[in-house]
Scaffold this motif. Structure first.
Motif, PDB file in Angstrom:
ATOM      1  N   GLN A   1       0.829  -1.209   0.000  1.00  0.00           N
ATOM      2  CA  GLN A   1       0.000   0.000   0.000  1.00  0.00           C
ATOM      3  C   GLN A   1       0.864   1.259   0.000  1.00  0.00           C
ATOM      4  OE1 GLN A   1      -3.412  -0.029  -0.147  1.00  0.00           O
ATOM      5  NE2 GLN A   1      -3.208  -2.247  -0.358  1.00  0.00           N
ATOM      6  N   SER A   2       0.249   2.384  -0.313  1.00  0.00           N
ATOM      7  CA  SER A   2       0.957   3.667  -0.289  1.00  0.00           C
ATOM      8  C   SER A   2       1.216   4.073   1.160  1.00  0.00           C
ATOM      9  CB  SER A   2       0.123   4.752  -0.974  1.00  0.00           C
ATOM     10  OG  SER A   2      -1.003   5.066  -0.179  1.00  0.00           O
ATOM     11  N   ILE A   3       2.190   4.942   1.358  1.00  0.00           N
ATOM     12  CA  ILE A   3       2.534   5.380   2.710  1.00  0.00           C
ATOM     13  C   ILE A   3       1.375   6.135   3.348  1.00  0.00           C
ATOM     14  CG2 ILE A   3       3.637   7.549   2.035  1.00  0.00           C
ATOM     15  CD1 ILE A   3       4.694   5.134   4.855  1.00  0.00           C
ATOM     16  N   LYS A   4       0.617   6.869   2.559  1.00  0.00           N
ATOM     17  CA  LYS A   4      -0.523   7.621   3.090  1.00  0.00           C
ATOM     18  C   LYS A   4      -1.556   6.678   3.710  1.00  0.00           C
ATOM     19  CE  LYS A   4      -3.977  11.011   1.742  1.00  0.00           C
ATOM     20  NZ  LYS A   4      -4.515  11.812   0.652  1.00  0.00           N
ATOM     21  N   ARG A   5      -1.886   5.605   3.007  1.00  0.00           N
ATOM     22  CA  ARG A   5      -2.864   4.638   3.523  1.00  0.00           C
ATOM     23  C   ARG A   5      -2.322   3.908   4.751  1.00  0.00           C
ATOM     24  NH1 ARG A   5      -5.902   0.912  -0.307  1.00  0.00           N
ATOM     25  NH2 ARG A   5      -7.313   1.025   1.456  1.00  0.00           N
ATOM     26  N   VAL A   6      -1.040   3.564   4.716  1.00  0.00           N
ATOM     27  CA  VAL A   6      -0.443   2.845   5.842  1.00  0.00           C
ATOM     28  C   VAL A   6      -0.391   3.740   7.082  1.00  0.00           C
ATOM     29  CG1 VAL A   6       1.663   1.764   6.706  1.00  0.00           C
ATOM     30  CG2 VAL A   6       0.838   1.214   4.418  1.00  0.00           C
ATOM     31  N   LEU A   7       0.004   4.996   6.918  1.00  0.00           N
ATOM     32  CA  LEU A   7       0.044   5.914   8.061  1.00  0.00           C
ATOM     33  C   LEU A   7      -1.335   6.060   8.698  1.00  0.00           C
ATOM     34  CD1 LEU A   7       2.464   8.737   6.956  1.00  0.00           C
ATOM     35  CD2 LEU A   7       2.546   7.513   9.121  1.00  0.00           C
ATOM     36  N   HIS A   8      -2.351   6.180   7.865  1.00  0.00           N
ATOM     37  CA  HIS A   8      -3.713   6.298   8.389  1.00  0.00           C
ATOM     38  C   HIS A   8      -4.103   5.037   9.163  1.00  0.00           C
ATOM     39  CE1 HIS A   8      -7.803   7.652   8.721  1.00  0.00           C
ATOM     40  NE2 HIS A   8      -8.215   6.503   8.234  1.00  0.00           N
ATOM     41  N   ARG A   9      -3.791   3.872   8.622  1.00  0.00           N
ATOM     42  CA  ARG A   9      -4.135   2.606   9.277  1.00  0.00           C
ATOM     43  C   ARG A   9      -3.361   2.426  10.580  1.00  0.00           C
ATOM     44  NH1 ARG A   9      -6.423  -2.528   8.016  1.00  0.00           N
ATOM     45  NH2 ARG A   9      -6.492  -3.515  10.051  1.00  0.00           N
ATOM     46  N   VAL A  10      -2.082   2.782  10.586  1.00  0.00           N
ATOM     47  CA  VAL A  10      -1.264   2.670  11.792  1.00  0.00           C
ATOM     48  C   VAL A  10      -1.820   3.581  12.888  1.00  0.00           C
ATOM     49  CG1 VAL A  10       1.007   3.187  12.770  1.00  0.00           C
ATOM     50  CG2 VAL A  10       0.841   1.905  10.636  1.00  0.00           C
ATOM     51  N   ALA A  11      -2.140   4.826  12.540  1.00  0.00           N
ATOM     52  CA  ALA A  11      -2.692   5.764  13.520  1.00  0.00           C
ATOM     53  C   ALA A  11      -4.020   5.242  14.066  1.00  0.00           C
ATOM     54  CB  ALA A  11      -2.873   7.141  12.897  1.00  0.00           C
ATOM     55  N   SER A  12      -4.847   4.691  13.200  1.00  0.00           N
ATOM     56  CA  SER A  12      -6.129   4.132  13.609  1.00  0.00           C
ATOM     57  C   SER A  12      -5.923   2.928  14.537  1.00  0.00           C
ATOM     58  CB  SER A  12      -6.916   3.717  12.368  1.00  0.00           C
ATOM     59  OG  SER A  12      -8.090   3.064  12.714  1.00  0.00           O
ATOM     60  N   PHE A  13      -4.976   2.071  14.202  1.00  0.00           N
ATOM     61  CA  PHE A  13      -4.690   0.891  15.015  1.00  0.00           C
ATOM     62  C   PHE A  13      -4.181   1.293  16.397  1.00  0.00           C
ATOM     63  CE2 PHE A  13      -2.070  -2.722  16.366  1.00  0.00           C
ATOM     64  CZ  PHE A  13      -2.976  -3.754  16.220  1.00  0.00           C
ATOM     65  N   LEU A  14      -3.281   2.272  16.454  1.00  0.00           N
ATOM     66  CA  LEU A  14      -2.763   2.738  17.742  1.00  0.00           C
ATOM     67  C   LEU A  14      -3.866   3.381  18.573  1.00  0.00           C
ATOM     68  CD1 LEU A  14       0.691   4.169  16.659  1.00  0.00           C
ATOM     69  CD2 LEU A  14       0.249   2.062  17.935  1.00  0.00           C
ATOM     70  N   SER A  15      -4.755   4.106  17.923  1.00  0.00           N
ATOM     71  CA  SER A  15      -5.891   4.708  18.618  1.00  0.00           C
ATOM     72  C   SER A  15      -6.776   3.615  19.227  1.00  0.00           C
ATOM     73  CB  SER A  15      -6.690   5.563  17.646  1.00  0.00           C
ATOM     74  OG  SER A  15      -7.823   6.083  18.255  1.00  0.00           O
TER      75      SER A  15
ATOM     76  N   GLU B   1      -0.415   2.396  26.686  1.00  0.00           N
ATOM     77  CA  GLU B   1      -0.636   3.605  27.471  1.00  0.00           C
ATOM     78  C   GLU B   1      -1.146   4.737  26.602  1.00  0.00           C
ATOM     79  OE1 GLU B   1       2.717   4.823  29.739  1.00  0.00           O
ATOM     80  OE2 GLU B   1       3.084   2.802  30.465  1.00  0.00           O
ATOM     81  N   GLN B   2      -1.988   5.590  27.196  1.00  0.00           N
ATOM     82  CA  GLN B   2      -2.487   6.773  26.502  1.00  0.00           C
ATOM     83  C   GLN B   2      -1.302   7.655  26.170  1.00  0.00           C
ATOM     84  OE1 GLN B   2      -5.804   6.737  26.161  1.00  0.00           O
ATOM     85  NE2 GLN B   2      -5.968   8.550  24.930  1.00  0.00           N
ATOM     86  N   LYS B   3      -1.211   8.122  24.964  1.00  0.00           N
ATOM     87  CA  LYS B   3      -0.062   8.899  24.529  1.00  0.00           C
ATOM     88  C   LYS B   3      -0.521   9.950  23.541  1.00  0.00           C
ATOM     89  CE  LYS B   3       4.606   8.042  22.998  1.00  0.00           C
ATOM     90  NZ  LYS B   3       5.529   7.089  22.451  1.00  0.00           N
ATOM     91  N   GLU B   4       0.177  11.061  23.514  1.00  0.00           N
ATOM     92  CA  GLU B   4      -0.130  12.105  22.543  1.00  0.00           C
ATOM     93  C   GLU B   4       0.326  11.627  21.173  1.00  0.00           C
ATOM     94  OE1 GLU B   4      -1.608  15.175  22.779  1.00  0.00           O
ATOM     95  OE2 GLU B   4      -2.164  14.548  24.785  1.00  0.00           O
ATOM     96  N   CYS B   5      -0.602  11.191  20.356  1.00  0.00           N
ATOM     97  CA  CYS B   5      -0.271  10.748  19.001  1.00  0.00           C
ATOM     98  C   CYS B   5      -0.822  11.758  18.009  1.00  0.00           C
ATOM     99  CB  CYS B   5      -0.869   9.377  18.703  1.00  0.00           C
ATOM    100  SG  CYS B   5      -0.010   8.044  19.510  1.00  0.00           S
ATOM    101  N   GLU B   6       0.005  12.104  17.072  1.00  0.00           N
ATOM    102  CA  GLU B   6      -0.413  13.051  16.047  1.00  0.00           C
ATOM    103  C   GLU B   6      -1.445  12.387  15.153  1.00  0.00           C
ATOM    104  OE1 GLU B   6       2.779  15.139  13.959  1.00  0.00           O
ATOM    105  OE2 GLU B   6       1.843  14.420  12.147  1.00  0.00           O
ATOM    106  N   LYS B   7      -2.537  13.088  14.889  1.00  0.00           N
ATOM    107  CA  LYS B   7      -3.544  12.572  13.967  1.00  0.00           C
ATOM    108  C   LYS B   7      -3.011  12.704  12.552  1.00  0.00           C
ATOM    109  CE  LYS B   7      -6.958  11.504  16.641  1.00  0.00           C
ATOM    110  NZ  LYS B   7      -7.438  10.183  16.772  1.00  0.00           N
ATOM    111  N   VAL B   8      -3.104  11.638  11.810  1.00  0.00           N
ATOM    112  CA  VAL B   8      -2.593  11.637  10.446  1.00  0.00           C
ATOM    113  C   VAL B   8      -3.682  12.154   9.519  1.00  0.00           C
ATOM    114  CG1 VAL B   8      -1.700  10.199   8.598  1.00  0.00           C
ATOM    115  CG2 VAL B   8      -1.091   9.709  10.962  1.00  0.00           C
ATOM    116  N   ALA B   9      -3.347  13.173   8.757  1.00  0.00           N
ATOM    117  CA  ALA B   9      -4.309  13.762   7.828  1.00  0.00           C
ATOM    118  C   ALA B   9      -4.677  12.752   6.747  1.00  0.00           C
ATOM    119  CB  ALA B   9      -3.719  15.011   7.187  1.00  0.00           C
ATOM    120  N   GLN B  10      -5.919  12.770   6.387  1.00  0.00           N
ATOM    121  CA  GLN B  10      -6.390  11.826   5.371  1.00  0.00           C
ATOM    122  C   GLN B  10      -6.128  12.343   3.988  1.00  0.00           C
ATOM    123  OE1 GLN B  10     -10.385  10.662   6.078  1.00  0.00           O
ATOM    124  NE2 GLN B  10     -10.049  10.381   8.231  1.00  0.00           N
TER     125      GLN B  10
END
Length: 102
Positions: free
Chosen positions: A70-84, A93-102
């Protein structure tokens, strides 16, 4: 450091090979991995996102692929969603994670 490296670093990943390999330990025996590779027919790197578990002696016991080729954009979105999801279900642990723009 590239923008991709900075994004993964902000999500708690260690940068193995810049723009190609990113690793985040979830526990002593479990980690998330994102690997990039050149694929014929694509102008950009294609990425695979997976979770793997290891025995104490270093042998891999399981591998679960979440996204492949997959493209890096799709993977970044999926990784951020998975961590959330992991944070919401208290698996990490709850952590300040940057939201990845779609």
């Amino acid at each position: 450091m590239s923008a991709v490296d900075k994004r993964f670093k902000s999500l708690g990943f260690n940068v193995g090979i810049p723009s190609l390999v990113f690793v985040r330990s979830l526990s002593r025996d479990c980690m998330l991995v994102v690997e990039g590779e050149r694929v014929k027919g694509f102008a950009e790197y294609r990425y695979t996102f997976y979770k793997t578990r290891y025995l104490p002696d270093g042998r891999m016991t399981s591998l679960k692929v979440y996204m492949e080729n997959q493209s890096i954009k799709r993977v970044l979105h999926r990784v951020a969603s998975f961590l959330s999801f992991l944070e919401r279900t208290k698996q990490i642990e709850q952590k300040e994670c940057e939201k990845v723009a779609q």
